[in-house]
Structures are given as C-alpha cells and as structure tokens.
Motif scaffolding. Structure first.
Motif, PDB file in Angstrom:
ATOM      1  N   LEU A   1     -30.745  41.785 -58.814  1.00  0.00           N
ATOM      2  CA  LEU A   1     -29.912  41.919 -57.624  1.00  0.00           C
ATOM      3  C   LEU A   1     -28.676  41.028 -57.703  1.00  0.00           C
ATOM      4  N   PRO A   2     -27.594  41.511 -58.302  1.00  0.00           N
ATOM      5  CA  PRO A   2     -26.370  40.705 -58.359  1.00  0.00           C
ATOM      6  C   PRO A   2     -25.631  40.739 -57.027  1.00  0.00           C
ATOM      7  N   GLY A   3     -24.971  39.641 -56.710  1.00  0.00           N
ATOM      8  CA  GLY A   3     -24.136  39.597 -55.515  1.00  0.00           C
ATOM      9  C   GLY A   3     -22.903  40.471 -55.694  1.00  0.00           C
TER      10      GLY A   3
ATOM     11  N   THR B   1     -31.242  50.253 -69.937  1.00  0.00           N
ATOM     12  CA  THR B   1     -30.121  51.122 -69.597  1.00  0.00           C
ATOM     13  C   THR B   1     -30.054  51.187 -68.077  1.00  0.00           C
ATOM     14  N   VAL B   2     -28.854  51.064 -67.520  1.00  0.00           N
ATOM     15  CA  VAL B   2     -28.694  51.144 -66.063  1.00  0.00           C
ATOM     16  C   VAL B   2     -29.138  52.531 -65.613  1.00  0.00           C
ATOM     17  N   GLU B   3     -30.120  52.564 -64.724  1.00  0.00           N
ATOM     18  CA  GLU B   3     -30.637  53.818 -64.174  1.00  0.00           C
ATOM     19  C   GLU B   3     -29.896  54.184 -62.896  1.00  0.00           C
ATOM     20  N   THR B   4     -29.867  53.251 -61.935  1.00  0.00           N
ATOM     21  CA  THR B   4     -29.147  53.447 -60.677  1.00  0.00           C
ATOM     22  C   THR B   4     -28.725  52.091 -60.120  1.00  0.00           C
ATOM     23  N   VAL B   5     -27.723  52.128 -59.252  1.00  0.00           N
ATOM     24  CA  VAL B   5     -27.266  50.942 -58.527  1.00  0.00           C
ATOM     25  C   VAL B   5     -27.244  51.316 -57.050  1.00  0.00           C
ATOM     26  N   HIS B   6     -27.959  50.524 -56.238  1.00  0.00           N
ATOM     27  CA  HIS B   6     -28.046  50.776 -54.804  1.00  0.00           C
ATOM     28  C   HIS B   6     -27.345  49.671 -54.031  1.00  0.00           C
TER      29      HIS B   6
ATOM     30  N   ALA C   1     -27.059  47.067 -51.101  1.00  0.00           N
ATOM     31  CA  ALA C   1     -28.058  46.298 -50.354  1.00  0.00           C
ATOM     32  C   ALA C   1     -27.399  45.100 -49.680  1.00  0.00           C
ATOM     33  N   GLY C   2     -26.698  45.320 -48.596  1.00  0.00           N
ATOM     34  CA  GLY C   2     -26.048  44.222 -47.874  1.00  0.00           C
ATOM     35  C   GLY C   2     -24.972  43.580 -48.716  1.00  0.00           C
ATOM     36  N   ASP C   3     -25.101  42.277 -48.975  1.00  0.00           N
ATOM     37  CA  ASP C   3     -24.096  41.583 -49.781  1.00  0.00           C
ATOM     38  C   ASP C   3     -24.468  41.551 -51.266  1.00  0.00           C
ATOM     39  N   HIS C   4     -25.462  42.338 -51.648  1.00  0.00           N
ATOM     40  CA  HIS C   4     -25.909  42.455 -53.037  1.00  0.00           C
ATOM     41  C   HIS C   4     -26.032  43.927 -53.430  1.00  0.00           C
ATOM     42  N   TYR C   5     -26.265  44.145 -54.698  1.00  0.00           N
ATOM     43  CA  TYR C   5     -26.663  45.457 -55.216  1.00  0.00           C
ATOM     44  C   TYR C   5     -28.094  45.334 -55.724  1.00  0.00           C
ATOM     45  N   ILE C   6     -28.805  46.438 -55.738  1.00  0.00           N
ATOM     46  CA  ILE C   6     -30.094  46.520 -56.414  1.00  0.00           C
ATOM     47  C   ILE C   6     -29.860  47.390 -57.640  1.00  0.00           C
ATOM     48  N   VAL C   7     -30.000  46.783 -58.810  1.00  0.00           N
ATOM     49  CA  VAL C   7     -29.753  47.488 -60.066  1.00  0.00           C
ATOM     50  C   VAL C   7     -31.099  47.807 -60.707  1.00  0.00           C
ATOM     51  N   LEU C   8     -31.385  49.100 -60.857  1.00  0.00           N
ATOM     52  CA  LEU C   8     -32.589  49.529 -61.561  1.00  0.00           C
ATOM     53  C   LEU C   8     -32.240  49.792 -63.006  1.00  0.00           C
ATOM     54  N   GLY C   9     -33.040  49.231 -63.895  1.00  0.00           N
ATOM     55  CA  GLY C   9     -32.828  49.432 -65.321  1.00  0.00           C
ATOM     56  C   GLY C   9     -34.040  50.087 -65.965  1.00  0.00           C
ATOM     57  N   ARG C  10     -33.796  51.091 -66.774  1.00  0.00           N
ATOM     58  CA  ARG C  10     -34.870  51.724 -67.559  1.00  0.00           C
ATOM     59  C   ARG C  10     -35.074  50.878 -68.809  1.00  0.00           C
TER      60      ARG C  10
END
Length: 162
Positions: free
Chosen positions: A55-57, A121-126, A128-137
């Motif tokens: 979860l990067p800012g 590999t980056v699957e999706t980026v969501h 989330a407020g002041d952050h992102y939720i990065v899903l990686g395969r």
C-alpha cells in the motif's frame, strides 16, 4: 472525546501497536535505473492465484515509476538491514548508492541479504483514501530460512528475540 476522523495522529499511534515486517519494493524506471521504496504495509492475499499486496501512499514519488514499469520485487528486509530501509525511505537522490543487489526475474533489484524476495507483476491498483492498494501476481520467489526479519513497531525498528 475525539473521533478517529478528527485525530489522525491518534489513529496512527494506536495502529502503530501492530508489529509488522519491513519490505523494500523495487523496480526499474523508464531509463532502466533501479527505484525502490520501504513499506511496512505488505501482505499475502491469495494462494490460488498467488497474490500479494502493498500500500504505497499517493504522495510517493517512487510509486509512479513502479506502476509504469509493471513489475516489482518485494524484498523482505532482514534484521540487520535497518540502514537499507532508511536509504529507501527517503525521497529523491540515489537510493541505491552503496546497496548491493542483483537483477531478479523481471530485472527488478533483489537486494543482497534479504530474508526473502518475491518477484511480481502488477495485477491491479485500487484507490484507497490517501493510499493505493497494489495487487501483485507472484511470478517467482525465494527465501533464506536462516535469516530473521526486520520488524517495525511503534515508529521504531526491532527484531525477533531468540
């Protein structure tokens, strides 16, 4: 009584009572140079398919390069790597000066001495407020079973007691 919404410092302080591991998320920028950031917000998500998340800012200046690259490596930092964490936690400059690493499965840096590494590999980026939720395969991974992780607790670093 203050609410959580009116007191973000209290929110941060209370949630700081949850100990986490520390990871370095690494990739390459458009010019092929290594980029990286330290995170304590990393987790496994799914076994089938194998997915992880960090979860990067949104204010991160490093995350856009990681997202554009499309792959990244999670480096689970070992107990002696607090200086590595501090180097990757700052903004700007050559964060990799003095850091030893080798290219991972996608060419992303695998830092020397880590407890484990996970090539993704980056699957999706969501959002989330002041952050992102990065899903990686997860594409490839390895670990050093003799290594202990670096821990983060109440704004400080620690390690497992023997």
């Amino acid at each position: 009584m203050l609410t959580v919404h009116s007191d973000p410092a209290r929110f941060r302080s209370v949630l700081g009572h949850f100990a986490t591991g520390v990871a370095a998320i690494t990739a390459r920028d458009g010019a092929g140079k290594p980029v990286g950031m330290a995170v304590s917000s990393f987790t496994s998500v799914s076994l089938r398919p194998p997915l992880v998340a960090f979860l990067p800012g949104k204010s991160s200046t490093t995350f856009p390069a990681i997202a554009a690259h499309g792959t990244f490596c999670v480096n689970v930092l070992s107990a002696g790597q607090e200086p590595v964490c501090r180097a990757l936690a700052v903004s700007g400059g050559d964060k990799f000066a003095g850091l030893d690493w080798r290219p991972g499965p996608h060419g992303d840096p695998v830092l020397d001495g880590v407890t484990a590494w996970i090539g993704c590999t980056v699957e999706t980026v969501h959002d989330a407020g002041d952050h992102y939720i990065v899903l990686g395969r997860v594409d490839e991974l390895d670990a050093d079973p003799g290594s202990s992780p670096l821990l983060f607790y109440r704004s400080g670093y620690g390690r497992l007691a023997s």
